[in-house]
Enzyme design. Structure first.
Site, short mmCIF file in Angstrom:
data_model
loop_
_atom_site.label_atom_id
_atom_site.label_comp_id
_atom_site.label_asym_id
_atom_site.label_seq_id
_atom_site.Cartn_x
_atom_site.Cartn_y
_atom_site.Cartn_z
N TRP A 72 0.74 -1.39 -0.07
CA TRP A 72 0.06 0.03 -0.13
C TRP A 72 0.82 1.14 0.01
CZ3 TRP A 72 -4.79 -0.74 -1.48
CH2 TRP A 72 -5.60 -1.94 -1.19
N SER A 73 0.51 2.02 0.88
CA SER A 73 1.34 3.59 0.74
C SER A 73 2.68 3.61 1.20
CB SER A 73 0.41 4.49 1.79
OG SER A 73 -0.68 4.88 1.00
N THR A 74 3.21 2.35 1.50
CA THR A 74 4.78 2.26 1.95
C THR A 74 5.30 2.46 0.42
OG1 THR A 74 4.17 1.12 3.75
CG2 THR A 74 6.72 0.89 2.83
N LYS A 76 5.04 4.76 -1.60
CA LYS A 76 5.00 6.31 -1.63
C LYS A 76 6.51 6.69 -1.62
CE LYS A 76 0.20 8.01 -0.97
NZ LYS A 76 -0.31 6.79 -0.77
#
Length: 389
Positions: A72-74, A76
């Site tokens: 997921w947002s890791t 980014k």
């Protein structure tokens, strides 16, 4: 399956960091961990590399050394790394208007939005104003064209508001305009391929057999499904529920086949630790540095503390973003050093770097908790790491 049936923990842990192993094992016993891995590098040496549990909800596939999972947002942080590499090479000015590289972006009053505003969730484009379907999200051209045409939710540059899905398309399109490559291809060509880092944006079909099954903790709250209506009244709904995605979507071939750079990076804990170590100027885990010291320092250049306009209701405190990462700050999300930094992924995963301590950490898992950030399993590992330093 009971958490007491968890597969044993495997891998290596230096004796000095026995507390990290203990916390990792306790996550299975006490915090309903299903399958997970954690890796820690200190001063260029990998001191923790552990994995255990199950790669599927049914408990038939043990989590292996090379199991991959959607983080997921890791994701980014690695996307931001692409922009910082281009900046470090003099090809991208983080203080230039986005429209200098992406002319269509100047529409709807966005001509003064800077590249740094994209990196720090301050562009005001937390989500699209019109309903955006999953199929449209999977179409890079449709999504970036809509983002270029839309008006900001707030005055760009003034406040941060979490760009849950749009972040990767915004930063990624600038990367594409400058380099000619989508961020996944750029990251592979410039970083993960040459350095042998087991991380990709999206997941090649040939690697699907290594992918863990994500398990969502519960259905999304009914109010978050308001994005399916014809009206999106708030930036929060636009960011977090337009479209609404979760484990069911992320386990599909369709999700893995495309690039959603803010949310569908797949990797191991070792890979996450290596990529965040690069962002921190600590090398990739084998001593090879990728960013200059000046570029690495710029990654954690604070952009102003504030109550996040999207996540504020879920955080009882102000937070501060650097250029693509969250600063640990007084809350200590990434350890006691307020200038340490990292990024959490929906449900629990995390990457962090602390340049002063010479530390990077990666934690990945498949049973998602309900939090966007600071999941208890992650906090237990971070606390254990710092207790050993």
């Amino acid at each position: 399956m009971s958490t007491h049936d968890a597969a044993p923990v495997h891998g290596h842990c230096d004796a000095r960091f026995a507390a990290v192993r203990a916390a990792f094992e306790e996550n299975f016993r006490e915090r309903r961990e299903l399958g997970a891995a954690v890796a820690v590098t200190v001063d260029g040496v990998r001191v923790v590399d552990l994995w255990g549990g199950w790669a599927d909800e049914a408990g038939r596939r043990p989590w292996g050394r090379d199991t991959l999972v959607n983080v997921w947002s890791t994701s980014k942080g690695p996307v931001a790394l692409c922009a910082h590499l281009l900046s470090d090479r003099g090809l991208l000015d983080l203080d230039a208007p986005v429209a200098e590289y992406w002319p269509e972006f100047a529409a709807a009053g966005k001509e003064k939005v800077l590249v740094r505003h994209l990196l720090s969730h301050r562009a005001g484009l937390a989500g699209l104003r019109e309903p955006h379907s999953l199929e449209q999200l999977y179409d890079w051209e449709v999504t970036t064209r809509r983002l270029a045409a839309t008006a900001p939710w707030w005055e760009p540059g003034t406040r941060s508001g979490y760009h849950a899905l749009t972040y990767g398309f915004l930063v990624g399109e600038v990367v594409r305009r400058v380099s000619g490559l989508l961020p996944g291809a750029f990251l592979r060509q410039e970083v993960t391929g040459p350095l042998g880092i087991d991380f990709s944006i999206g997941l090649p079909a040939t690697e699907a057999g290594r992918a863990a099954e994500l398990v969502h903790p519960r259905a999304a709250p009914p109010e978050d499904r308001a994005a399916s209506s014809a009206r999106l009244p708030t930036a929060r709904l636009a960011s977090l529920a337009n479209p609404l995605v979760g484990a069911a979507e992320a386990n599909t071939e369709a999700w893995r086949a495309v690039e959603i750079p803010a949310a569908n990076g797949h990797g191991t804990a070792r890979a996450v630790a290596a990529l965040y170590g690069i962002l921190g100027g600590l090398g990739s885990g084998d001593g090879r540095r990728v960013l200059s010291p000046e570029a690495a320092e710029r990654v954690r250049e604070g952009q102003g503390s504030c109550r996040d306009l999207v996540l504020g209701a879920g955080f009882p405190h102000d937070t501060e973003l650097g250029l693509g990462v969250w600063l640990s700050g007084p809350n200590g999300s990434y350890g006691p050093n307020p200038r340490a930094f990292g990024h959490d992924g929906f449900g629990g995963s995390c990457g962090l770097a602390d340049p002063e301590a010479g530390v990077s950490l990666g934690y990945v898992m498949n049973r998602m908790g309900p939090r966007v950030a600071d999941e208890p399993r992650k906090r237990a590992l971070v606390d254990a790491l710092y207790s050993a330093l």
